[in-house]
Design a protein around this motif. Structure first.
Motif, mmCIF file in Angstrom:
data_model
loop_
_atom_site.group_PDB
_atom_site.id
_atom_site.type_symbol
_atom_site.label_atom_id
_atom_site.label_comp_id
_atom_site.label_asym_id
_atom_site.label_seq_id
_atom_site.Cartn_x
_atom_site.Cartn_y
_atom_site.Cartn_z
ATOM 1 N N ARG A 127 48.578 2.449 23.633
ATOM 2 C CA ARG A 127 47.255 2.333 24.192
ATOM 3 C C ARG A 127 46.158 3.051 23.800
ATOM 4 N N GLY A 128 46.777 3.917 22.585
ATOM 5 C CA GLY A 128 45.651 4.893 21.948
ATOM 6 C C GLY A 128 45.801 6.108 22.521
ATOM 7 N N GLY A 129 45.620 7.175 21.826
ATOM 8 C CA GLY A 129 45.827 8.706 22.241
ATOM 9 C C GLY A 129 47.064 9.181 21.866
ATOM 10 N N GLU A 130 48.062 8.380 21.672
ATOM 11 C CA GLU A 130 49.479 8.873 21.108
ATOM 12 C C GLU A 130 49.269 9.740 20.100
ATOM 13 N N THR A 131 50.273 11.012 20.129
ATOM 14 C CA THR A 131 50.239 11.900 19.118
ATOM 15 C C THR A 131 51.147 11.169 17.930
ATOM 16 N N SER A 132 52.036 10.404 18.273
ATOM 17 C CA SER A 132 52.884 9.855 17.254
ATOM 18 C C SER A 132 53.518 8.559 17.735
ATOM 19 N N ILE A 133 53.486 7.384 17.254
ATOM 20 C CA ILE A 133 54.211 6.316 17.279
ATOM 21 C C ILE A 133 55.235 5.768 16.316
ATOM 22 N N PRO A 134 56.337 5.232 16.637
ATOM 23 C CA PRO A 134 57.716 5.071 15.641
ATOM 24 C C PRO A 134 57.334 4.130 14.532
ATOM 25 N N TRP A 135 56.640 4.557 13.584
ATOM 26 C CA TRP A 135 56.500 3.351 12.518
ATOM 27 C C TRP A 135 57.794 3.422 11.713
ATOM 28 N N ASN A 136 57.986 2.411 11.251
ATOM 29 C CA ASN A 136 59.037 2.098 10.505
ATOM 30 C C ASN A 136 58.774 2.053 8.947
ATOM 31 N N LEU A 137 59.224 2.724 7.889
ATOM 32 C CA LEU A 137 58.872 2.692 6.411
ATOM 33 C C LEU A 137 59.963 1.676 6.083
ATOM 34 N N LEU A 138 59.433 0.773 5.183
ATOM 35 C CA LEU A 138 60.324 -0.239 4.722
ATOM 36 C C LEU A 138 60.317 0.025 2.993
ATOM 37 N N PRO A 139 61.591 -0.086 2.731
ATOM 38 C CA PRO A 139 61.595 -0.106 0.941
ATOM 39 C C PRO A 139 60.687 -0.668 0.185
ATOM 40 N N GLY A 140 60.084 -0.419 -0.950
ATOM 41 C CA GLY A 140 59.403 -1.199 -1.781
ATOM 42 C C GLY A 140 58.063 -0.610 -1.711
ATOM 43 N N ALA A 141 57.067 -1.767 -2.412
ATOM 44 C CA ALA A 141 55.820 -1.353 -2.355
ATOM 45 C C ALA A 141 54.907 -2.711 -2.401
ATOM 46 N N LEU A 142 54.037 -2.861 -1.644
ATOM 47 C CA LEU A 142 53.104 -4.033 -1.711
ATOM 48 C C LEU A 142 51.748 -3.623 -1.268
ATOM 49 N N LYS A 143 50.800 -4.500 -1.641
ATOM 50 C CA LYS A 143 49.454 -4.161 -1.482
ATOM 51 C C LYS A 143 49.025 -5.191 -0.139
ATOM 52 N N TYR A 144 49.596 -5.964 0.171
ATOM 53 C CA TYR A 144 49.358 -6.925 1.280
ATOM 54 C C TYR A 144 50.852 -7.587 1.848
#
Length: 253
Positions: A127-144
Motif C-alpha cells: 500500500r506504499g510506505g513499506e521500508t522493504s518488500i520481498p522482491w525476488n531476484l531471478l537469475p540472468g539479465a533482461l532489458k524487458y
C-alpha cells in the motif's frame, strides 16, 4: 544466460489477417488487460481509456502497466508506484520497466537488467510506505520482462528471447531455468490470456503461435505486416493495441 553475438533470426509464418485502424491520441507506451487501457505519452503524462475518450491521471510515469496485479508504473527516476484508491503510492525498490500481467504478481527489470518479481501476497498487500518488500531476484539479465497466467517472457540486450515456465502466484520465479526461444525482439508482452506479441529491432510486430498452458513456449512466430512500423504492442480481448513510430495509436482486430 549466455550472451550471443547473433542477434538476427528468421521468423516463420505468414501474415495474420487483422484490420488496423487509428484512434485518437498520441502515446509512447501502452498496456491493456481485462478491458482496461493505460498508457503514457512523450511528456510522461498518464492516461486511461474510458469508452471512446482518454482521461488523464495525476502524476508522471515513463512506463505504466495494468493486469491482474493492479495498476503499477515507474517514473524517469525508476521509482515504482502502485495505484491504490485512485492515487499513486510509492513502493520500495527501483525498476526501469514493470509488468502487472502475472496472476496477481508483478515483475520487472532494473537499470542493470537484473530481473525481479513479487509474489501475490506482497503484491496485493503493498500500500506504499513499506521500508522493504520481498522482491525476488531471478537469475540472468533482461532489458524487458512480461508475465501471463502460466509463463513469463523476456528479451535481453542482444535481442535474444527467453521464456520462464512454471510461474504461479506464490512462486513468481517459476522454474528458474530459462528456455531460449528462436528469434530476436526488442520488446515483448504477454497478455492476460497468455498470448505473446513483440516488436523487433526493425520495428516489425510478431505474434507467437501455439502458446498454451501445455506448451508455454509456443511453436513459431507470425509476422503482422498490417501493423506497420511500431515500437510497442499490447493485446487484450481480441484486440492488438499498437503504438507507431510517430506515437499514433492503432487497434487491430
Amino acid at each position: 544466460m549466455r550472451a550471443s553475438l547473433l542477434v538476427l533470426a528468421v521468423f516463420v509464418g505468414s501474415s495474420l489477417a487483422l484490420v488496423c485502424q487509428e484512434i485518437d491520441g498520441r502515446l509512447t507506451q501502452i498496456d491493456v488487460s481485462n478491458g482496461q487501457v493505460f498508457g503514457v505519452n512523450s511528456g510522461n503524462s498518464i492516461y486511461t481509456r474510458y469508452g471512446n475518450s482518454w482521461v488523464q491521471l495525476p502524476g508522471a510515469l515513463k512506463h505504466v502497466t495494468v493486469g491482474p496485479a493492479g495498476v503499477w508504473g515507474v517514473n524517469t527516476e525508476n521509482l515504482i508506484y502502485k495505484l491504490v484508491g485512485g492515487r499513486w503510492v510509492q513502493a520500495q525498490g527501483l525498476l526501469k520497466q514493470i509488468d502487472a500481467g502475472g496472476d496477481q504478481f508483478v515483475a520487472g527489470v532494473n537499470m542493470q537488467d537484473n530481473i525481479f518479481c513479487l509474489n501475490r501476497d506482497a503484491t496485493v498487500t503493498t500500500r506504499g510506505g513499506e521500508t522493504s518488500i520481498p522482491w525476488n531476484l531471478l537469475p540472468g539479465a533482461l532489458k524487458y520482462y512480461s508475465c501471463g497466467p502460466y509463463s513469463c517472457w523476456g528479451v535481453n540486450s542482444a535481442g535474444q528471447i527467453y521464456v520462464m515456465k512454471g510461474v504461479t502466484p506464490n512462486a513468481c520465479m517459476g522454474s528458474k531455468a530459462w528456455q531460449l526461444v528462436p528469434g530476436a525482439l526488442s520488446m515483448i508482452e504477454v497478455s492476460t490470456d497468455g498470448s505473446v506479441y513483440g516488436v523487433n529491432s526493425a520495428k516489425d510486430v510478431y505474434r507467437r503461435d501455439g502458446v498454451s498452458a501445455a506448451n508455454p513456449a509456443g511453436t513459431g512466430w507470425t509476422y503482422l505486416s498490417m501493423c506497420g512500423k511500431s515500437k510497442h504492442v499490447s493485446y487484450d480481448l481480441g484486440v492488438l493495441w499498437v503504438i507507431s513510430l510517430e506515437d499514433k495509436i492503432l487497434t487491430c482486430s
